[in-house]
Design an enzyme around this catalytic site. Structure first.
Site, PDB file in Angstrom:
ATOM      1  N   GLU A 129       0.850  -1.198   0.000  1.00 61.10           N
ATOM      2  CA  GLU A 129       0.000   0.000   0.000  1.00 61.10           C
ATOM      3  C   GLU A 129       0.880   1.241   0.000  1.00 61.10           C
ATOM      4  O   GLU A 129       1.925   1.277   0.640  1.00 61.10           O
ATOM      5  CB  GLU A 129      -0.841  -0.021   1.290  1.00 61.10           C
ATOM      6  CG  GLU A 129      -1.896   1.058   1.367  1.00 61.10           C
ATOM      7  CD  GLU A 129      -2.488   1.154   2.778  1.00 61.10           C
ATOM      8  OE1 GLU A 129      -1.794   0.820   3.754  1.00 61.10           O
ATOM      9  OE2 GLU A 129      -3.660   1.569   2.890  1.00 61.10           O
ATOM     10  N   HIS A 172       2.550   4.524   0.931  1.00 60.67           N
ATOM     11  CA  HIS A 172       2.865   5.166   2.210  1.00 60.67           C
ATOM     12  C   HIS A 172       3.591   6.469   1.966  1.00 60.67           C
ATOM     13  O   HIS A 172       4.644   6.749   2.558  1.00 60.67           O
ATOM     14  CB  HIS A 172       3.702   4.228   3.085  1.00 60.67           C
ATOM     15  CG  HIS A 172       2.872   3.235   3.838  1.00 60.67           C
ATOM     16  ND1 HIS A 172       2.301   2.143   3.255  1.00 60.67           N
ATOM     17  CD2 HIS A 172       2.465   3.193   5.144  1.00 60.67           C
ATOM     18  CE1 HIS A 172       1.607   1.450   4.148  1.00 60.67           C
ATOM     19  NE2 HIS A 172       1.682   2.064   5.302  1.00 60.67           N
ATOM     20  N   HIS A 203      -1.904  -3.658   9.137  1.00 61.94           N
ATOM     21  CA  HIS A 203      -2.592  -2.787   8.159  1.00 61.94           C
ATOM     22  C   HIS A 203      -4.015  -2.597   8.669  1.00 61.94           C
ATOM     23  O   HIS A 203      -4.778  -3.575   8.786  1.00 61.94           O
ATOM     24  CB  HIS A 203      -2.562  -3.489   6.793  1.00 61.94           C
ATOM     25  CG  HIS A 203      -3.379  -2.884   5.705  1.00 61.94           C
ATOM     26  ND1 HIS A 203      -3.128  -1.641   5.179  1.00 61.94           N
ATOM     27  CD2 HIS A 203      -4.455  -3.368   5.028  1.00 61.94           C
ATOM     28  CE1 HIS A 203      -4.009  -1.396   4.211  1.00 61.94           C
ATOM     29  NE2 HIS A 203      -4.821  -2.426   4.114  1.00 61.94           N
ATOM     30  N   GLU A 238      -6.886  -1.764   7.697  1.00 57.74           N
ATOM     31  CA  GLU A 238      -8.063  -2.308   7.013  1.00 57.74           C
ATOM     32  C   GLU A 238      -8.151  -3.826   7.089  1.00 57.74           C
ATOM     33  O   GLU A 238      -9.172  -4.410   6.724  1.00 57.74           O
ATOM     34  CB  GLU A 238      -8.064  -1.859   5.547  1.00 57.74           C
ATOM     35  CG  GLU A 238      -8.306  -0.369   5.342  1.00 57.74           C
ATOM     36  CD  GLU A 238      -7.049   0.490   5.429  1.00 57.74           C
ATOM     37  OE1 GLU A 238      -6.025   0.003   5.963  1.00 57.74           O
ATOM     38  OE2 GLU A 238      -7.088   1.631   4.972  1.00 57.74           O
ATOM     39  N   HIS A 265      -1.377   7.306   9.001  1.00 55.68           N
ATOM     40  CA  HIS A 265      -0.921   6.551   7.846  1.00 55.68           C
ATOM     41  C   HIS A 265       0.256   7.268   7.195  1.00 55.68           C
ATOM     42  O   HIS A 265       0.114   8.396   6.742  1.00 55.68           O
ATOM     43  CB  HIS A 265      -2.054   6.371   6.840  1.00 55.68           C
ATOM     44  CG  HIS A 265      -1.635   5.545   5.676  1.00 55.68           C
ATOM     45  ND1 HIS A 265      -1.511   4.184   5.755  1.00 55.68           N
ATOM     46  CD2 HIS A 265      -1.228   5.879   4.440  1.00 55.68           C
ATOM     47  CE1 HIS A 265      -1.074   3.721   4.610  1.00 55.68           C
ATOM     48  NE2 HIS A 265      -0.895   4.723   3.793  1.00 55.68           N
ATOM     49  N   GLU A 270       4.594   5.546  11.692  1.00 60.40           N
ATOM     50  CA  GLU A 270       5.161   4.607  10.726  1.00 60.40           C
ATOM     51  C   GLU A 270       6.527   5.070  10.219  1.00 60.40           C
ATOM     52  O   GLU A 270       7.431   4.255   9.993  1.00 60.40           O
ATOM     53  CB  GLU A 270       4.191   4.391   9.564  1.00 60.40           C
ATOM     54  CG  GLU A 270       2.935   3.641  10.007  1.00 60.40           C
ATOM     55  CD  GLU A 270       2.048   3.241   8.848  1.00 60.40           C
ATOM     56  OE1 GLU A 270       1.487   2.135   8.897  1.00 60.40           O
ATOM     57  OE2 GLU A 270       1.897   4.024   7.896  1.00 60.40           O
TER      58      GLU A 270
END
Lengths: 257, 257, 257, 257, 257, 257
Positions: free
Chosen positions: C33, C35, C119, C121, C176, C181
């Protein structure tokens, strides 16, 4: 609260107690489907829900929430999917819903089921969903389930049909949004029936097969397949006076209640 | 009849006309789930249905039939599947139901959707079902769909929560069968609330992870995760006075109504 | 070889011996995904894999291969599927993967699982996949499974968040490709972080609902939802110094290790 | 960072730029499967990942994350599912994973795919998943996809096999955890090979059909189907010196690179 | 009637008696696929049905109806899906069919199965379907199933192939609509072979990988991958004289008949 | 060869030419199901295959291979799944088979379909499979498909039924393995009818609902639901003399042949 037959209105301890006492659980399976210009889209939810609640009241049953979306409407029995508002599930989806509901109810102790169908096209997905649910329960070690599966309109006496249709009963398929459903709605939800909008473009005349795409001219534009003229609340009551006690009698007989 | 916002109470020509005029279609997604000994199993159907109907009345919308079975109850947010009466769909089944319903409504001309969730655990299967439905509509050549997806309880003012929880809001997850839902039910269906049965075995104290099988002692035996004491219809009305206008405002803003 | 916690690096007799001795099996669930322009697409694989390996080393566990594709990125928590490189599974697919892996590991003797999600989701498809896997194991006669399911970022002390966000923690959703992160990646894979490309187009400002299609202007073009400025390896280490021992403590407590 | 061929190590703008420039995307499909007492469970991930990265480096490609769980091990080619640690997906699950990944990569602009298989049993689920992904892309309006699908071990010269097997090549099926895979692992991950544990219970002797349950005595207890004796890193390099340039040549020829 | 080996020609008491006596049940899995301009679309049904019936006659077996639609034809082994008339199932569908059939036969007492494949591409979906069926039977409490799964063409002696292909056997894959199948059809259904239409556009020359879309010029336009010239009924009989007794021997050996 | 109506007996160029010329494609859908002690398990394959071939011969059609496994036998119409030999597909599987076959035939140019059902319980899975196939073709850009779906036994004149049942027609459901099917089998496959085994334990007497598990005493032990006595080949011919021309007439009318 405790008097309600509706699962949705029971607390979980109430539900638990009734199921433990052997109460049969009714699962009405409905649809959101056109029913002509004079009846609402929810006819196939209102009617089986009403019948289920009436029968459950007689036999000490519980009515699980009605599944409000049914299998795809067929032209020869419901006018077909093209009518605005006819909102349906695929067969697999509907069967999975019934499977899951039967499965979970079984895990919670229900052993007596009545799948009470209110939409012609639901019959076979309901057969399959029930079979899948019972198979899965068996794999989870739950064996003693007994289930009935029925269409409420099959519980009617010959003489009632004769009284309603002096010129001959056109058959269940064509009775979509017609005399039977209109009379039943007049009996239970007259506020939702617009008698002044009953159309006159039927009856439909179908051959003995399906066609895709549907014939451009065989389905009456109104969606009423037979005739709704002459519908009365009284006639609806005649039907309920068959449906409820006859189904109750079958339930009592099968479950020894 | 024509005044109803309920799709189930509309005829198909009425539905067709409203959809053609751009009416947003609300799809409440509910559940049949334990809500403690004082609330009925249908709380997650009654509440989103009520909110959806209230918002729809304000914005000229249509309320499709509430999906009455939701995703599996989780111990940390709903007590879990073990409570009698908690009757759920698998995630795939629920997503397929939403996909099919969105798809058919789109085929019938609906272009504005509001998926209005009333059961915490439904959020993600609803995300997926909506995505699948819109993808499939696109493959059928229908492109201009706009859809909102929301949990009704997120539409509340900070000051309302402060008024309701002077000692601090415990969070949405734990608010299962607790002050918020009990107050809301007192506001809309007081006949279904048994104040004398509100338990005192909470609040639940969960760690920040799931466990299977669920801890034997972390879920209060009643199924009430926080506290329901102090619930009143007035407090429920405070919430509705946030939920309905705030959702209506979002709907108006997004759809330019 | 025998010192590795990675299942991929064990021979089958080594795996067999450890599982027979009660080693918990960690299954990291990741994603591919976006980032932001400063972090690589594999962040959601690198981080949970690292945390899982660190915890496993502490508790004598085994780390099964990380599932490198996760559930569809949502605009409000991951920027959404439109960013190039965001490559996702449908919910059903991801649940089936987890079901199959849990099932086979169970057949091979694993009785203690930790589904470690990296993650946001993935949470619900993982709930479902784990539930399906355990149900299926039960049908195959395997009963004594205990499984934890967690998001690694939930294992953090309040004071650490306060230290990291003196002006207040914006919440997990928006974090996110942001401070958390980025700092974690600086701590474990600094070679993959391009500090000079940290964007300045956030933070995102989302309402409390989803919209499809996503608002044209609410997702920052960079894909960074909050702020990454100020990220340091030291801060990442603060987080790891919470994540690893706190998860290890939970694992030890639950499995009696 | 920018030099990496690994998608997981690229930022989304880097991925976007490369795909837009026509970079082929390699999808290694692996497995977690027993490979005897001397090789680790991850052989079928390590090898195709290495080959894919090597080829991608030569042709300017991108390597998507390897799918680390493959289709069920078969007794005649991998020893079967009974060996501890062999953790597999059903065919449908694996095909769905590949379908979803190909689909999303296609939506993001990838038009050249190389499905690079590292586990014999994956071949057909990969065929199906790729076909489903391309069909779905077509339904989403994306037409110009070209995809290759290959087993890396098929890219070997006759003379190399002759050199490796002076007594005759036993065939790909039986080469499980045997000379080829052991030599390749010695070449790329010698730290994971335990030469002292190479068993001597093979080679397997299978008839030309499958049997369920598997014969009690035909699969060598070690899981090594042929012979691993004589494996060296040098031989592994011979193989890599075929695999990489031959696959690169095919990729260049097919994509006009 | 009672002499027939065909399940379709038995009454249920006859079937019941034979199964109770331990008769193995053969399930031929076929295809409807192009076989060049000289052979009919049903080759892959005719041949395995014939072989299955012949073997069943020798070993006292029962032949269940052949599944007449198989998995998608692949360019390198069957010419591919583009040839008119090649009508296939997806892998999941075919596996489900085999699963359901094996499951029901098991419920009815069959414990010895022979899945006899007549279409190259069916092999893996058959592996999966059989595995799923046996797993499900086990969950239904039925354990003692033994199943063989085979391609009939693998039961041939080296010397027969040498006799048929003095210049070397091109391999099973390319033998599509070529010498073997043409000769076999001449032996069992000569009325369906048009020797005058045997084409001369092969043999196909494929690389060691798949490509989608298929190369425009590698598949011979006729669909015949190798060569059919020289086919005779006598050669077909040579093959049958291998296939039938060799399969019968394996069946007898495995089932102790 | 070229005279055959059977797709299985055509070469692909022959099939291509006929489809291009507008030939309707008949897809018989059968079953493997008990038909009493006097009829074989394949009745529901033999009869629709025969009717389809006869009609196809009249209208220039093509008969695709009959699907030989049908939907689960129901007690009230076929005796139920408990009879040995009754080997069925789940509804979803059968629908997928029909979907896949219709889809591929459509890709190959077929635009006129006749789904010709020979097993009562297949009707609804066939409805669904056909709908799914046509939807998918539409998504692949193929629009002009017309499909008929029929049960062959519905094509019978009132006077023929009166002639066959002077005491009144018991209805299609109960006509399982009874006068109609026995007579038809005597007309087309007399070698498979054992008149001396016609049982006398019927007719079945079912209520108007399903029950699971089936009533222990309502299904005649023979599996014959009505009566087979009096069956003759001549009566079978009367039926064929209705079925074939009436279906042919419908096909001609609908397709303008």
């Amino acid at each position: 609260m405790t008097d309600s037959v509706l699962m949705a209105e029971m607390t979980w301890p109430e539900f638990e107690a009734r199921v433990a006492a052997g109460a049969p659980v009714f699962l009405p399976v409905g649809a959101t489907e056109q029913h002509g210009p004079h009846l609402p889209l929810g006819v196939d939810v209102f009617l089986p829900s009403h019948v289920a609640a009436s029968v459950a009241a007689e036999v000490g049953g519980i009515v699980a929430p009605c599944i409000p979306y049914g299998y795809k409407s067929q032209p020869r029995s419901g006018g077909g999917q093209a009518f605005p508002g006819t909102t349906s599930l695929s067969a697999h989806t509907l069967s999975l819903v019934i499977k899951d509901v039967v499965h979970d109810l079984g895990l919670h102790g229900a052993r007596r089921f009545v799948i009470l169908n209110g939409h012609f096209e639901n019959a076979w997905p309901a057969v399959e969903g029930l079979d899948l649910g019972i198979r899965e329960l068996r794999r989870d070690g739950i064996d003693g389930v007994t289930a009935l599966r029925l269409e409420y309109w099959d519980f009617v006496k010959r003489e009632t049909l004769d009284r309603l249709f002096p010129d001959g009963f056109p058959g269940t398929d064509l009775e979509h949004a017609s005399l039977l459903e209109t009379s039943l709605m007049l009996a239970i939800r007259p506020d939702l029936v617009r008698m002044d909008r009953i159309p006159n473009d039927g009856p439909a005349d179908f051959p003995t097969y399906d066609r895709t795409p549907v014939w451009p001219d065989r389905v009456p534009p109104s969606g009423v397949l037979a005739r709704a003229q002459g519908s009365t609340a009284e006639k609806g009551q005649w039907l309920l006076d068959d449906h409820v006690p006859l189904i109750a009698a079958a339930v009592r007989a099968e479950f020894g209640l």
